[in-house]
Motif scaffolding. Structure first.
Motif, PDB file in Angstrom:
ATOM      1  N   PHE A 141       7.792   0.781 -14.024  1.00 23.10           N
ATOM      2  CA  PHE A 141       6.505   0.833 -13.330  1.00 23.10           C
ATOM      3  C   PHE A 141       6.319   2.111 -12.520  1.00 23.10           C
ATOM      4  N   SER A 142       7.315   2.995 -12.551  1.00 23.73           N
ATOM      5  CA  SER A 142       7.236   4.181 -11.690  1.00 23.73           C
ATOM      6  C   SER A 142       6.109   5.112 -12.100  1.00 23.73           C
ATOM      7  N   GLY A 186      -4.966  -5.824  -0.441  1.00 26.18           N
ATOM      8  CA  GLY A 186      -4.354  -5.011   0.615  1.00 26.18           C
ATOM      9  C   GLY A 186      -4.074  -3.594   0.185  1.00 26.18           C
ATOM     10  N   GLY A 187      -4.445  -3.210  -1.050  1.00 21.74           N
ATOM     11  CA  GLY A 187      -4.208  -1.852  -1.506  1.00 21.74           C
ATOM     12  C   GLY A 187      -2.926  -1.677  -2.280  1.00 21.74           C
ATOM     13  N   GLY A 188      -2.210  -2.756  -2.464  1.00 17.36           N
ATOM     14  CA  GLY A 188      -0.978  -2.683  -3.235  1.00 17.36           C
ATOM     15  C   GLY A 188      -1.257  -2.816  -4.741  1.00 17.36           C
ATOM     16  N   PRO A 239       0.818  -1.224   0.000  1.00 15.85           N
ATOM     17  CA  PRO A 239       0.000   0.000   0.000  1.00 15.85           C
ATOM     18  C   PRO A 239       0.849   1.270   0.000  1.00 15.85           C
ATOM     19  N   ASP A 240       1.975   1.207   0.557  1.00 13.50           N
ATOM     20  CA  ASP A 240       2.829   2.395   0.606  1.00 13.50           C
ATOM     21  C   ASP A 240       3.862   2.394  -0.509  1.00 13.50           C
ATOM     22  N   ARG A 241       3.630   1.592  -1.517  1.00 17.00           N
ATOM     23  CA  ARG A 241       4.470   1.513  -2.722  1.00 17.00           C
ATOM     24  C   ARG A 241       5.843   0.903  -2.449  1.00 17.00           C
TER      25      ARG A 241
END
Length: 418
Positions: free
Chosen positions: A92-93, A115-117, A76-78
């Motif tokens: 992928f940035s 999970g938001g990823g 989730p936080d990259r």
């Protein structure tokens, strides 16, 4: 009687069947090639799936495999949870939107995890381009290869079905002005039968008209002989009995005109006979005695140049006599005696001396009553009779002026068929 086939229907059915057959063959070959390409795509997909499983297994072991498929998963936080060995940090940035997108020469699929990823997978675009090119080639190649065969098939079919048209054209073009027999072609298409019937009817009408013309000319000339001869005899009697010079002069003028009219009627009879000559084989006849007999009638004004061998010629004797007599008479009337005559099995040549004939007038001398401006006495039918006999007998007439190797004169040559 069976109904004639329709050329329009045969062409439509033939072209339609040929196009459908070519399309089906091209479709079958293209489908075979496309099926092979689809198998390759699915086989490649199976291979990539196996590579992915192995890659995941290797990632879990910490020994990522090198593959053309690039993968990366972030939280989730990259933060990067795992990344394939061949992944580029910049690939992928810039891609965070869910779905498909292009990044340079790669096609990227971005999916959001529970999970938001993000799960991002990329594959080279070159593989898609290669597959598209191979598929296009698989579709076009059969058509390109079949086009020459299709053209050959169309050419063969049209030539075969249009053969009756060629036969009709050759039959009509091969007829000369005197061949008025019915065409008589068999198995013509329905579209051509009316043309053949119309041509046959036209030829029949022409034959009737020409026969009537020949009969009229022959009968008129024949019927005129007796009254002309009787009138000439009475005129000659009047000349012998009269003592008046003026009356005698008028009677002599009438006699001269009657002699010309008598010669004209004889020429008309010769022309009518010449037009009735057929080109059938009359057998070979030695024409040397015939020519000697003709030459003896002209009181030494004809010089014969003959060889000692016979001259067998495939022509009716009477027709040859009329032809030779008219050539000699024409040479004597329009030239200076003596007239030179040469005869062989291949040709008859009559040559005289005299003023040359202009080329434009020379081409018209075989027309009826054509005199090319000459003031000499004559009917204007001699060479027309010769040309008619030559044409109907299958021989050829050639006129030359000046005579070969001479500054003046006239030469007529009849070439006999061998």
């Amino acid at each position: 009687m069976p109904r004639p086939r329709s050329l329009r229907r045969d062409l439509a059915l033939g072209f339609g069947a040929g196009i459908v057959l070519t399309w089906l063959i091209a479709l079958l070959v293209g489908w075979t090639i496309l099926r092979r390409e689809i198998d390759e795509v699915y086989d490649a997909a199976l291979g990539r799936t196996a590579d992915r499983i192995l890659a995941i297994e290797d990632i879990q072991r910490g020994t990522p495999r090198r593959s053309d498929l690039v993968a990366q998963m972030t939280g989730p936080d990259r933060q990067v949870l795992f990344r394939s060995r061949n992944a580029d940090d910049t690939l992928f940035s810039a891609t965070i939107d869910e779905g498909f997108s292009d990044a340079g020469d790669m096609r990227v699929l971005t999916l959001k995890t529970e999970g938001g990823g993000l799960l991002q997978i990329a594959a080279p675009l070159e593989e898609r381009g290669a597959a598209a090119r191979e598929t296009l080639a698989g579709m076009l190649l059969p058509s390109i290869l079949l086009l020459p065969l299709a053209f050959l098939g169309i050419s063969w079919f049209t030539r075969r079905r249009l053969a009756p048209v060629d036969d009709l054209s050759r039959e009509v073009a091969g007829r000369d002005a005197r061949d008025l027999r019915p065409l008589g072609l068999k198995d013509l298409p329905a579209e051509l039968e009316p043309i053949q019937k119309a041509v046959d009817q036209l030829m029949a009408q022409l034959d009737i008209a020409l026969t009537a013309e020949r009969d009229f000319s022959s009968n008129a000339a024949h019927e005129l002989r007796t009254p002309i001869a009787a009138t000439l005899a009475q005129t000659q009697r009047l000349i012998a009995e009269t003592r008046d010079p003026e009356t005698r002069a008028r009677a002599e003028g009438i006699a001269t005109s009657l002699r010309r009219l008598s010669r004209l009627s004889e020429k008309l009879l010769d022309l009518a006979r010449a037009e009735g000559i057929s080109g059938r084989d009359h057998g070979l006849h030695d024409m040397v005695p015939v020519l000697r007999l003709l030459a003896s009638e002209f009181d030494g004004r004809v010089r014969l140049e003959l060889t000692d061998v016979p001259a067998p010629i495939a022509m009716d004797i009477d027709s040859f006599a009329v032809l030779a007599r008219n050539l000699i008479e024409n040479a004597l009337v329009h030239g200076t005696p003596p007239v030179t005559v040469r005869l062989s099995a291949s040709s008859l040549v009559v040559e005289n001396s005299g003023p040359p004939v202009a080329p434009d007038a020379l081409a018209k001398l075989t027309r009826r009553f054509e005199r090319a401006g000459s003031q000499n006495p004559g009917s204007g039918l001699g060479l027309a009779i010769v040309e008619t006999i030559a044409r109907n007998s299958g021989t050829s007439l050639r006129l030359t002026s000046p005579a070969p190797d001479k500054p003046d004169g006239f030469l007529a040559e009849v070439r006999f068929k061998s």
